[in-house]
Design a protein around this motif. Structure first.
Motif, short mmCIF file in Angstrom:
data_model
loop_
_atom_site.label_atom_id
_atom_site.label_comp_id
_atom_site.label_asym_id
_atom_site.label_seq_id
_atom_site.Cartn_x
_atom_site.Cartn_y
_atom_site.Cartn_z
N TYR A 65 29.68 -25.82 -27.65
CA TYR A 65 28.62 -24.98 -27.01
C TYR A 65 28.17 -23.97 -28.33
O TYR A 65 28.77 -23.74 -29.17
N ASP A 66 27.00 -23.52 -27.91
CA ASP A 66 26.51 -22.46 -28.80
C ASP A 66 27.30 -20.93 -29.14
O ASP A 66 27.08 -20.36 -30.00
N PHE A 67 28.24 -20.89 -28.16
CA PHE A 67 29.22 -19.90 -28.28
C PHE A 67 30.54 -20.18 -28.74
O PHE A 67 31.39 -19.44 -28.69
N GLY A 68 30.63 -21.55 -29.35
CA GLY A 68 31.84 -21.92 -29.87
C GLY A 68 32.22 -21.21 -31.13
O GLY A 68 31.16 -20.81 -31.67
N VAL A 69 33.52 -21.16 -31.19
CA VAL A 69 33.90 -20.44 -32.55
C VAL A 69 34.14 -21.58 -33.82
O VAL A 69 34.27 -22.80 -33.63
N THR A 70 34.13 -21.03 -34.99
CA THR A 70 34.54 -21.93 -36.04
C THR A 70 36.07 -22.04 -36.20
O THR A 70 36.83 -21.39 -35.48
N ASP B 227 15.15 -36.06 -17.20
CA ASP B 227 14.47 -36.80 -18.36
C ASP B 227 15.37 -36.40 -19.75
O ASP B 227 14.81 -36.76 -20.78
N ASP B 228 16.19 -35.60 -19.59
CA ASP B 228 17.09 -35.22 -20.96
C ASP B 228 18.37 -34.68 -20.52
O ASP B 228 18.41 -33.39 -19.94
N PHE B 229 19.63 -35.54 -20.71
CA PHE B 229 20.83 -35.05 -20.30
C PHE B 229 21.32 -33.65 -20.89
O PHE B 229 22.00 -33.15 -20.32
N THR B 230 20.67 -33.17 -22.01
CA THR B 230 21.14 -32.02 -22.59
C THR B 230 20.53 -30.89 -22.01
O THR B 230 21.02 -29.76 -22.10
N PHE C 245 25.25 -19.44 -18.28
CA PHE C 245 25.51 -20.76 -19.04
C PHE C 245 24.26 -21.63 -18.59
O PHE C 245 23.86 -21.89 -17.61
N GLY C 246 24.12 -22.40 -19.76
CA GLY C 246 23.15 -23.63 -19.62
C GLY C 246 21.76 -23.15 -19.06
O GLY C 246 21.07 -24.07 -18.35
N GLY C 247 21.49 -22.06 -19.46
CA GLY C 247 20.22 -21.42 -19.24
C GLY C 247 19.95 -20.83 -17.93
O GLY C 247 18.79 -20.27 -17.34
N THR C 248 21.04 -20.45 -17.08
CA THR C 248 20.91 -20.10 -15.93
C THR C 248 22.39 -19.24 -15.73
O THR C 248 23.26 -19.16 -16.62
N VAL C 249 22.69 -19.15 -14.33
CA VAL C 249 24.05 -18.37 -14.06
C VAL C 249 24.77 -19.42 -12.84
O VAL C 249 24.00 -19.87 -11.97
N SER C 250 25.89 -19.64 -13.03
CA SER C 250 26.70 -20.40 -12.27
C SER C 250 26.48 -20.05 -10.61
O SER C 250 26.39 -18.66 -10.53
N SER C 251 26.27 -20.78 -9.70
CA SER C 251 25.87 -20.28 -8.50
C SER C 251 26.93 -19.43 -7.55
O SER C 251 26.32 -18.80 -6.64
#
Ligand code: URP
Ligand code: ZN
Ligand code: ZN
Length: 451
Positions: free
Chosen positions: A155-160, A325-328, A66-72
């Motif tokens: 999120y990018d894996f959200g459904v329609t 420098d970018d909250f996203t 998630f978020g470009g990594t894996v939860s720790s």
């Protein structure tokens, strides 16, 4: 192994009474006054202590990409921390892969979890793909023992909306329960673009791009579809006042709408996004204003919040720093698996709610809603998942006392009145006085069945 916990004050969701609790192997075999200690290998004096059912954390993200990594926290570290906070069952979210059946998704993650889990566990499947026969595989997962599924509206894996509706219809047909992360994705994206274009990039704008109405509107839409399909709906991590009001109204109208909130929404407000370490508090939905925080507590007291869970999804500081420098770019999520039960029990100890309510919210209700037959209560025949709690012990949370694989906690410095001193997982002592005593692989997969 036979264990007798003597002279404790037993707390269930409905009553509090002095009793001894006898455990044989993994099961509670007797509850009563003056049970003879003869024949027990271990006798625990719980005088002055509370004896509670272990908590069930119905919302965790362990080893989640998630978020470009894996939860720790992986499955071992996460369940180790759970045990040390009195949580004896966790429900982890599996992200279905595209093209994957629900049962294959469960087996894929169970293969990772089984050798690592230190307490019992089950899963919810976060649905991404219902094309072809995959929608029907929801029914197969129900038969397999996983009857709960989640849809993300963000999120990018959200459904329609269409997929969400199909999943609700299927749930109604096969007796499944759908959970929803409700926020309005389009509005979040629009506000985010606007803020970034204006150079508004710090963590405050995570909150500003997901304010109260963004969640409220999505809660109301999700509830409307649940009403239309007749399917039950469980709203995860409810954090806003308008959403709470919508849940109350739906319940009053007789719909099976369940609501979960998390300790972070009960403790913090959006003010945390003004702090120097604001990045650490970035999770979705974000903490809201004081009115929402108060509304959540009020709903807990009147019984309109059904469960407390953690949404445990920790990331290391260097990962949170990606969003300086970018909250996203801040991975969304915080640690909390070890803090939920102590936090809610401390609230009870301080008179905010009753101990019975804390037990109902953290243990009995999640067991009932998600269909764990042998969890969530202190009764003969139930799994001996128990917590011995010292109501007199003051505890200040610091990260060095926690058992997660994370280098910080948003709970740093939080003062609790009362703390667990022992945790038993199916009769086995897995935590005592600050020390983890369990082992990887002890935890069993819990097959669930909805009523
Ligand atoms: O920020 C959060 N909550 N991260 C975990 C994923 C989710 O939305 O539940
Ligand atoms: Zn979520
Ligand atoms: Zn979550």
């Amino acid at each position: 192994m036979r264990t007798l916990i003597q002279h404790g004050t037993v707390v269930t969701a409905s009553e509090t009474f002095l009793a001894d609790v006898a455990i044989d192997g993994e099961t509670i075999v007797e509850i009563g006054r003056n049970i003879s200690p003869e024949g027990f290998e271990k006798v625990v004096d719980a005088s002055g202590k509370l004896v509670l059912p272990g908590a069930i954390d119905a919302h965790t993200h362990l080893a989640m990409p998630f978020g470009g990594t894996v939860s720790s926290d992986g499955y071992f570290a996460g369940t180790r921390a759970a045990a040390c906070g009195g949580t004896t069952t966790v429900f982890d979210f599996i992200l279905q892969d595209f093209g994957e059946t629900m049962v294959d998704a469960i087996k894929r993650r169970d293969a990772l979890c089984a050798p690592e889990a230190a307490v019992d566990y089950s899963f919810h499947v976060a649905v991404k793909d219902v094309s072809g026969k995959l929608l029907d595989s929801i029914g197969d997962a129900v038969d397999y023992g996983v009857p709960s599924f989640k849809v993300f509206m963000v999120y990018d894996f959200g459904v329609t909306d269409g997929v969400f509706y199909q999943v609700l219809q299927k749930a109604k047909e096969v007796g499944a329960l759908i959970e929803v992360h409700a926020e309005n994705n389009e509005i979040i994206n629009t506000l985010t673009k606007e803020f970034l274009a204006e150079g508004k990039t710090d963590a405050w704008y995570h909150y500003a791009s997901r304010p109260e109405f963004v969640e409220e509107e999505a809660d109301k839409r999700a509830i409307a579809w649940a009403k239309a399909t007749g399917a039950p709906l469980y709203i995860v991590h409810l954090a806003n006042k308008g959403g709470v009001e919508a849940v109350t109204q739906a319940k009053d109208e007789g719909y099976s709408i369940y609501a979960e909130t998390c300790p972070q929404y009960l403790e913090f407000t959006s003010d945390v996004y003004k702090l120097e370490n604001a990045r650490n508090f970035v999770c979705s939905p974000p903490m809201k204003g004081e009115e929402s925080r108060q509304a959540l507590w009020a709903a807990i007291r009147r019984g309109d919040i059904d469960t407390i869970a953690t949404d445990h999804c920790p990331f290391q500081s260097y990962e949170k720093d990606w969003g300086k420098d970018d909250f996203t770019k801040i991975p969304n999520g915080c640690a909390g698996i070890e803090n939920m039960y102590p936090y809610m029990l401390s609230a009870a100890n301080n008179g905010e709610i009753t101990f019975e309510q804390a037990v109902a919210l953290c243990s009995t209700n999640p067991a009932r809603i998600f269909g764990c037959q042998k969890k969530g209560a202190i009764a003969v025949g139930m799994d001996a998942d128990l917590v011995v709690y010292d109501p007199e012990m003051d505890f200040v949370i610091t990260n060095d006392k926690m058992h997660s694989d994370c280098d910080h906690t948003i709970w740093e410095g939080c003062k609790l009145h009362g703390y667990p001193v022992q945790t038993y997982s199916r009769g086995r002592l897995v935590y005592e006085n600050g020390a983890f005593l369990g082992e990887a692989g002890w935890g069993n997969f819990v097959k669930c069945k909805l009523k």
